[in-house]
Motif scaffolding. Structure first.
Motif, PDB file in Angstrom:
ATOM      1  N   LEU A 113      17.046  -1.974   7.104  1.00  0.00           N
ATOM      2  CA  LEU A 113      18.019  -1.576   6.287  1.00  0.00           C
ATOM      3  C   LEU A 113      18.780  -0.378   7.121  1.00  0.00           C
ATOM      4  O   LEU A 113      20.077  -0.442   6.825  1.00  0.00           O
ATOM      5  N   GLU A 114      18.120   0.160   7.751  1.00  0.00           N
ATOM      6  CA  GLU A 114      19.015   1.456   8.570  1.00  0.00           C
ATOM      7  C   GLU A 114      20.018   0.904   9.519  1.00  0.00           C
ATOM      8  O   GLU A 114      21.040   1.534   9.725  1.00  0.00           O
ATOM      9  N   ALA A 115      19.899  -0.557  10.060  1.00  0.00           N
ATOM     10  CA  ALA A 115      20.553  -1.014  10.974  1.00  0.00           C
ATOM     11  C   ALA A 115      21.754  -1.906  10.145  1.00  0.00           C
ATOM     12  O   ALA A 115      22.780  -2.354  10.705  1.00  0.00           O
ATOM     13  N   ALA A 116      21.634  -1.988   8.952  1.00  0.00           N
ATOM     14  CA  ALA A 116      22.559  -2.960   7.893  1.00  0.00           C
ATOM     15  C   ALA A 116      23.817  -2.410   7.832  1.00  0.00           C
ATOM     16  O   ALA A 116      23.710  -1.121   7.742  1.00  0.00           O
ATOM     17  N   PRO A 117      24.857  -3.028   7.879  1.00  0.00           N
ATOM     18  CA  PRO A 117      26.321  -2.315   7.479  1.00  0.00           C
ATOM     19  C   PRO A 117      26.546  -1.717   6.201  1.00  0.00           C
ATOM     20  O   PRO A 117      25.635  -2.207   5.283  1.00  0.00           O
ATOM     21  N   GLY A 118      27.181  -0.748   5.953  1.00  0.00           N
ATOM     22  CA  GLY A 118      27.189  -0.236   4.601  1.00  0.00           C
ATOM     23  C   GLY A 118      28.221  -0.904   3.914  1.00  0.00           C
ATOM     24  O   GLY A 118      29.002  -1.819   4.119  1.00  0.00           O
ATOM     25  N   ALA A 119      27.825  -0.906   2.462  1.00  0.00           N
ATOM     26  CA  ALA A 119      28.636  -1.473   1.580  1.00  0.00           C
ATOM     27  C   ALA A 119      28.680  -3.046   1.761  1.00  0.00           C
ATOM     28  O   ALA A 119      29.521  -3.791   1.807  1.00  0.00           O
ATOM     29  N   SER A 120      27.643  -3.654   2.207  1.00  0.00           N
ATOM     30  CA  SER A 120      27.410  -4.904   2.616  1.00  0.00           C
ATOM     31  C   SER A 120      26.747  -5.951   1.569  1.00  0.00           C
ATOM     32  O   SER A 120      26.962  -7.101   1.845  1.00  0.00           O
ATOM     33  N   VAL A 121      26.060  -5.521   0.540  1.00  0.00           N
ATOM     34  CA  VAL A 121      25.132  -6.417  -0.207  1.00  0.00           C
ATOM     35  C   VAL A 121      25.627  -6.157  -1.789  1.00  0.00           C
ATOM     36  O   VAL A 121      25.873  -4.722  -2.047  1.00  0.00           O
ATOM     37  N   ASP A 122      25.277  -6.951  -2.578  1.00  0.00           N
ATOM     38  CA  ASP A 122      25.325  -6.885  -4.000  1.00  0.00           C
ATOM     39  C   ASP A 122      24.079  -6.312  -4.646  1.00  0.00           C
ATOM     40  O   ASP A 122      23.941  -5.880  -5.572  1.00  0.00           O
ATOM     41  N   LEU A 123      22.896  -6.795  -4.055  1.00  0.00           N
ATOM     42  CA  LEU A 123      21.621  -6.811  -4.455  1.00  0.00           C
ATOM     43  C   LEU A 123      20.597  -6.520  -3.257  1.00  0.00           C
ATOM     44  O   LEU A 123      20.734  -7.197  -2.410  1.00  0.00           O
ATOM     45  N   ALA A 147      19.431   2.736   0.957  1.00  0.00           N
ATOM     46  CA  ALA A 147      19.560   1.868   0.054  1.00  0.00           C
ATOM     47  C   ALA A 147      20.857   1.701  -0.613  1.00  0.00           C
ATOM     48  O   ALA A 147      21.557   0.789  -0.769  1.00  0.00           O
ATOM     49  N   ARG A 148      21.254   3.111  -0.956  1.00  0.00           N
ATOM     50  CA  ARG A 148      22.597   3.163  -1.613  1.00  0.00           C
ATOM     51  C   ARG A 148      23.733   3.147  -0.844  1.00  0.00           C
ATOM     52  O   ARG A 148      24.596   2.395  -1.135  1.00  0.00           O
ATOM     53  N   ARG A 149      23.569   3.511   0.493  1.00  0.00           N
ATOM     54  CA  ARG A 149      24.448   3.103   1.787  1.00  0.00           C
ATOM     55  C   ARG A 149      24.932   1.788   1.832  1.00  0.00           C
ATOM     56  O   ARG A 149      25.992   1.368   1.744  1.00  0.00           O
ATOM     57  N   VAL A 150      23.932   0.734   1.905  1.00  0.00           N
ATOM     58  CA  VAL A 150      23.922  -0.452   1.926  1.00  0.00           C
ATOM     59  C   VAL A 150      24.512  -1.450   0.819  1.00  0.00           C
ATOM     60  O   VAL A 150      25.261  -2.278   1.164  1.00  0.00           O
ATOM     61  N   LEU A 151      24.343  -0.739  -0.498  1.00  0.00           N
ATOM     62  CA  LEU A 151      24.890  -1.465  -1.579  1.00  0.00           C
ATOM     63  C   LEU A 151      26.469  -1.432  -1.796  1.00  0.00           C
ATOM     64  O   LEU A 151      26.924  -0.235  -1.299  1.00  0.00           O
TER      65      LEU A 151
END
Length: 263
Positions: A113-123, A147-151
Motif C-alpha cells: 500500500l505504501e509503495a502504491a501510486p497516489g490516486a490510483s484505485v477506485d476501490l 488508504a485514502r492517499r491511494v484512492l
C-alpha cells in the motif's frame, strides 16, 4: 497451514479457520456472508458492469477478485498477499482464468500500500487476517491515511473486521477511520451489533457520501440479513473511542472458540 477441501466446494482453511470459498464454475457465487457484503459494496460504487481499478490487501483464494472480474469485465486488479505458500496452493488448485486482469503479488499488505501510486484505485479492499486476527499494522491512523492517499477522489475503502462486545477493537477502528475519511458506514448482522455474538463487520469509508440506502436494501435481502449503520447511529456506536496510531496499535481480538468454525 493452508488447506483446500474440494469436497466442500473448494473451501480454503488456514490454521483451521475458514478463509475462502470458491466456485470455479460460478465466480459470482459467494458462500460467506461477509464476502457477500463486500460484494454489495463492489456493486454499489459504480454503474453496473463498469470496470474498476481495485487493490486487494489480502488474497485468500481470490474469491472477491474473481467476482469483480466476472461482474465487471475489464477491471484491473492487484492483490497483495504475504503468505507465499498460500499463493502457491491457490495457483495449483484454483488457478485464475486467462485474461482475468488480476495480478497477484507476494507482499506485505502495508508495504504494498505504501509503495502504491497516489490516486490510483477506485476501490481498496482490506481483508487481511493472520490466522483469525487482523494484524496491528493494518489498523492505525497512518494506515488509514495511506488508504485514502491511494484512492481516487470518490473512491471507496472497505474492510472485513471481526469483534464482539464490548467492541473495543471495532469502535477504535471506526474512530480511526472517521479521523481520515468524512463518510463511514458499517455492515453487520444485528446479533453482532447487539453484542450477542462475535462476528464479522464490514467497514466502508469514502471521501464522498456512501450509498447507504442501496447497501441497506441489498444486505436486508441476504440469506442472513445484515444492517447498515451510518451517521448519528454509527457515531453513537463508536462512542468515546479514540483513534489508534502505529505506536499503540494491536491486532483484532482472538475469536472465541468455534466463532468461525466450519459447519
Amino acid at each position: 497451514m493452508p488447506d483446500v477441501d474440494a469436497e466442500r466446494g473448494w473451501l480454503l482453511t488456514v490454521d483451521g479457520a475458514p478463509q475462502s470459498y470458491v466456485d470455479l464454475d460460478d465466480p459470482a457465487h459467494l458462500e460467506f456472508e461477509y464476502v457477500q457484503r463486500l460484494a454489495h459494496v463492489v456493486d454499489r460504487i459504480a454503474e453496473e458492469g463498469a470496470p474498476l481499478d481495485v487493490l486487494h490487501l489480502g488474497g485468500g483464494a481470490l474469491t472477491l477478485p474473481r467476482y469483480v472480474a466476472a461482474t465487471r469485465p475489464g477491471s484491473r486488479q492487484h492483490v497483495a498477499e504475504a503468505d507465499r505458500g498460500l499463493l502457491a496452493l491457490v495457483a495449483e488448485h484454483l488457478p485464475l482464468p486467462p485474461g482475468a486482469g488480476i495480478k497477484v503479488h507476494g507482499a506485505d499488505a502495508r508495504e504494498w500500500l505504501e509503495a502504491a501510486p497516489g490516486a490510483s484505485v477506485d476501490l481498496l479492499i482490506g481483508d487481511v487476517f493472520g490466522g483469525s486476527r487482523v494484524p496491528a499494522h493494518l489498523t492505525s491512523v497512518e494506515y488509514a491515511r495511506e488508504a485514502r492517499r491511494v484512492l481516487r477522489p470518490g473512491g471507496t475503502y472497505a474492510a472485513n473486521l471481526a469483534d464482539g462486545a464490548p467492541f473495543a477493537f471495532l469502535r477504535s477502528q471506526l474512530a480511526t477511520f472517521a479521523g481520515v475519511f468524512p463518510h463511514l458506514a458499517l455492515i453487520a448482522e444485528p446479533a453482532v451489533l447487539r453484542g450477542r455474538r462475535f462476528g464479522n463487520a464490514v467497514l466502508v469509508a469514502s471521501d464522498e457520501e456512501i450509498d447507504t440506502a442501496g447497501l441497506a436494501r441489498r444486505t436486508a435481502a441476504d440469506p442472513f440479513p445484515a444492517r447498515v449503520e451510518w451517521g448519528e447511529a454509527l457515531a453513537r456506536f463508536t462512542g468515546d473511542a479514540r483513534p489508534v496510531h502505529d505506536a499503540e496499535a494491536v491486532p483484532s481480538p482472538v475469536p472465541p472458540e468455534g466463532a468461525f468454525g466450519i459447519g
